[in-house]
Design an enzyme around this catalytic site. Sequence first.
Site, PDB file in Angstrom:
ATOM      1  N   ASP A  44      41.778  42.293  39.212  1.00 20.21           N
ATOM      2  CA  ASP A  44      42.531  41.994  38.003  1.00 20.21           C
ATOM      3  C   ASP A  44      41.978  42.808  36.832  1.00 20.21           C
ATOM      4  O   ASP A  44      40.775  42.749  36.545  1.00 20.21           O
ATOM      5  CB  ASP A  44      42.429  40.499  37.673  1.00 20.21           C
ATOM      6  CG  ASP A  44      43.178  40.182  36.387  1.00 20.21           C
ATOM      7  OD1 ASP A  44      44.419  40.305  36.399  1.00 20.21           O
ATOM      8  OD2 ASP A  44      42.541  39.846  35.370  1.00 20.21           O
ATOM      9  N   TYR A  83      40.686  45.017  28.183  1.00 20.40           N
ATOM     10  CA  TYR A  83      39.273  44.989  28.585  1.00 20.40           C
ATOM     11  C   TYR A  83      38.588  46.327  28.295  1.00 20.40           C
ATOM     12  O   TYR A  83      37.370  46.438  28.373  1.00 20.40           O
ATOM     13  CB  TYR A  83      39.118  44.629  30.077  1.00 20.40           C
ATOM     14  CG  TYR A  83      39.726  43.307  30.467  1.00 20.40           C
ATOM     15  CD1 TYR A  83      40.050  42.341  29.515  1.00 20.40           C
ATOM     16  CD2 TYR A  83      39.984  42.998  31.803  1.00 20.40           C
ATOM     17  CE1 TYR A  83      40.623  41.133  29.873  1.00 20.40           C
ATOM     18  CE2 TYR A  83      40.549  41.780  32.163  1.00 20.40           C
ATOM     19  CZ  TYR A  83      40.877  40.860  31.193  1.00 20.40           C
ATOM     20  OH  TYR A  83      41.441  39.657  31.553  1.00 20.40           O
ATOM     21  N   HIS A  89      49.984  39.899  29.050  1.00 17.35           N
ATOM     22  CA  HIS A  89      48.665  39.255  28.886  1.00 17.35           C
ATOM     23  C   HIS A  89      48.760  37.901  28.179  1.00 17.35           C
ATOM     24  O   HIS A  89      48.090  36.946  28.558  1.00 17.35           O
ATOM     25  CB  HIS A  89      47.736  40.206  28.114  1.00 17.35           C
ATOM     26  CG  HIS A  89      46.283  39.970  28.356  1.00 17.35           C
ATOM     27  ND1 HIS A  89      45.374  40.974  28.478  1.00 17.35           N
ATOM     28  CD2 HIS A  89      45.563  38.833  28.491  1.00 17.35           C
ATOM     29  CE1 HIS A  89      44.162  40.452  28.685  1.00 17.35           C
ATOM     30  NE2 HIS A  89      44.263  39.161  28.687  1.00 17.35           N
TER      31      HIS A  89
HETATM   32  N1  LIG Z   1      44.711  36.382  31.431  1.00 19.79           N
HETATM   33  C1  LIG Z   1      43.708  36.080  30.640  1.00 19.79           C
HETATM   34  O1  LIG Z   1      43.866  35.850  29.426  1.00 19.79           O
HETATM   35  C2  LIG Z   1      42.321  36.034  31.192  1.00 19.79           C
HETATM   36  C3  LIG Z   1      41.317  35.408  30.465  1.00 19.79           C
HETATM   37  C4  LIG Z   1      40.037  35.375  31.003  1.00 19.79           C
HETATM   38  C5  LIG Z   1      39.781  35.940  32.233  1.00 19.79           C
HETATM   39  N2  LIG Z   1      40.792  36.568  32.913  1.00 19.79           N
HETATM   40  C6  LIG Z   1      40.536  37.229  34.220  1.00 19.79           C
HETATM   41  O2  LIG Z   1      39.872  36.313  35.068  1.00 19.79           O
HETATM   42  C7  LIG Z   1      38.644  36.884  35.520  1.00 19.79           C
HETATM   43  C8  LIG Z   1      37.667  35.783  35.802  1.00 19.79           C
HETATM   44  O3  LIG Z   1      37.399  35.049  34.615  1.00 19.79           O
HETATM   45  P1  LIG Z   1      35.992  34.508  34.274  1.00 19.79           P
HETATM   46  O4  LIG Z   1      35.098  35.622  33.926  1.00 19.79           O
HETATM   47  O5  LIG Z   1      36.145  33.439  33.299  1.00 19.79           O
HETATM   48  O6  LIG Z   1      35.548  33.898  35.675  1.00 19.79           O
HETATM   49  P2  LIG Z   1      34.478  32.841  36.125  1.00 19.79           P
HETATM   50  O7  LIG Z   1      34.164  33.278  37.501  1.00 19.79           O
HETATM   51  O8  LIG Z   1      34.959  31.466  35.853  1.00 19.79           O
HETATM   52  O9  LIG Z   1      33.214  33.031  35.178  1.00 19.79           O
HETATM   53  C9  LIG Z   1      32.402  34.125  35.272  1.00 19.79           C
HETATM   54  C10 LIG Z   1      30.987  33.682  34.850  1.00 19.79           C
HETATM   55  O10 LIG Z   1      30.443  32.867  35.882  1.00 19.79           O
HETATM   56  C11 LIG Z   1      29.195  33.421  36.330  1.00 19.79           C
HETATM   57  N3  LIG Z   1      29.220  33.319  37.800  1.00 19.79           N
HETATM   58  C12 LIG Z   1      29.953  34.039  38.677  1.00 19.79           C
HETATM   59  N4  LIG Z   1      29.699  33.676  39.942  1.00 19.79           N
HETATM   60  C13 LIG Z   1      28.784  32.683  39.874  1.00 19.79           C
HETATM   61  C14 LIG Z   1      28.132  31.914  40.857  1.00 19.79           C
HETATM   62  N5  LIG Z   1      28.361  32.086  42.149  1.00 19.79           N
HETATM   63  N6  LIG Z   1      27.217  30.969  40.436  1.00 19.79           N
HETATM   64  C15 LIG Z   1      26.973  30.804  39.118  1.00 19.79           C
HETATM   65  N7  LIG Z   1      27.568  31.518  38.145  1.00 19.79           N
HETATM   66  C16 LIG Z   1      28.463  32.455  38.516  1.00 19.79           C
HETATM   67  C17 LIG Z   1      29.176  34.836  35.856  1.00 19.79           C
HETATM   68  O11 LIG Z   1      27.878  35.227  35.496  1.00 19.79           O
HETATM   69  P3  LIG Z   1      27.085  36.443  36.272  1.00 19.79           P
HETATM   70  O12 LIG Z   1      27.812  37.705  35.941  1.00 19.79           O
HETATM   71  O13 LIG Z   1      25.720  36.356  35.666  1.00 19.79           O
HETATM   72  O14 LIG Z   1      27.128  36.105  37.729  1.00 19.79           O
HETATM   73  C18 LIG Z   1      30.067  34.816  34.618  1.00 19.79           C
HETATM   74  O15 LIG Z   1      29.292  34.483  33.475  1.00 19.79           O
HETATM   75  C19 LIG Z   1      38.261  37.864  34.413  1.00 19.79           C
HETATM   76  O16 LIG Z   1      37.383  38.862  34.841  1.00 19.79           O
HETATM   77  C20 LIG Z   1      39.619  38.439  34.086  1.00 19.79           C
HETATM   78  O17 LIG Z   1      39.990  39.397  35.039  1.00 19.79           O
HETATM   79  C21 LIG Z   1      42.038  36.590  32.419  1.00 19.79           C
END
Ligand SMILES: NC(=O)c1ccc[n+]([C@@H]2O[C@H](COP(=O)([O-])OP(=O)(O)OC[C@H]3O[C@@H](n4cnc5c(N)ncnc54)[C@H](OP(=O)(O)O)[C@@H]3O)[C@@H](O)[C@H]2O)c1
Length: 314
Positions: free
Chosen positions: A52, A57, A119
Amino acid sequence: MINSDAFRHTRIPIAHGTEAMPAVGFGTLIPDLVDTRKSTKTALDVGFRHFDCAERYRNEEAVGDAFQEALTAGTVTREDLFVTTKIWNTNHRPARVRPAFDGSRRRLQVDYVDCYIVHTPYAFAPGDDPDPRDARGDVAYDAGVTLGDTWQALERLVDDGHCRSIGLSNVSLNPLREIVKGARIKPAAVQVESQPYLPEWELLDFCREHGIVLLAFAALGHAMTPNLLKDEVITTIANRLYMSPAQVALAWAVQRGTAFLTTSTDPQRIQSNYDISPLPDDAMQQIRDSITTNIRFNSVVQTGVPGFIPRVQS
Ligand SMILES: NC(=O)c1ccc[n+]([C@@H]2O[C@H](COP(=O)([O-])OP(=O)(O)OC[C@H]3O[C@@H](n4cnc5c(N)ncnc54)[C@H](OP(=O)(O)O)[C@@H]3O)[C@@H](O)[C@H]2O)c1
């Protein structure tokens, strides 16, 4: 019960498009460009095939470089990958849609995009500043374009090739209903925040009824507080099944029929977030019945302004 390998490879058919979306997705919202490239590469290596992206970004080139590395090495083919990217709020005017789309394709170094997503439903003043403000410092919205206008411009991208399906993000049920009612090409996917504290069952039911994939972002609660990965229901199930709490939350997402996006810059977490297995039915039921916390972590749905300002970890 379905075996783990098949589970990780779950693909959700896209009713309004030509493909199927891998349920297990890697998000590229990573601020640092070197980390973006490295983490995308690691995600490809461990088996993620759904990525994604977004023009907002500001790292599509780094993601594209990682794709190119894997494609050149022959470890994946373009057809193996499912690439989504998103049009930003400042490009909602129909005349700006194609240039925005072509810019993303160029930066990602792909000939076609599998799903192009609006978005947010909020149009901002058109221009190069992704966060336009008025003299008072408030967001400068654009009243000169509707979501329907933007959608029709996305439909033309599908007609012209290079775009296999189109979708929406950060929409609530009512605007989604309106688009579904009026669309010539229906949304293939709706990308919204969803995790056990925000299950969005009503939206999921609507999506199922209309052949739309619910694509859940922040599937781990974005590491914010209250920390989903420390929730007692989740950790109890994780201990019982010898899984990590993250694996429980991600398996839950796939098992209830959504696709998910998760992000990490830690290679071990990227690997373990991919290595998920199905949950027994009683665990699925326990998550549904016993989690009472209800929280949306990302406020982007209210204003169109990206809402991920991490709170202090508990
Ligand atoms: N459409 C929209 O408006 C929108 C908004 C937000 C996000 N998104 C998309 O959704 C994706 C995912 O969102 P998100 O970043 O919020 O996802 P998330 O997976 O809920 O959160 C990511 C966070 O969790 C930590 N993490 C990941 N795996 C882990 C694990 N196994 N154990 C503990 N902590 C863990 C990561 O830290 P570390 O890096 O230290 O592991 C990071 O800080 C984004 O990259 C983007 O592509 C879309």
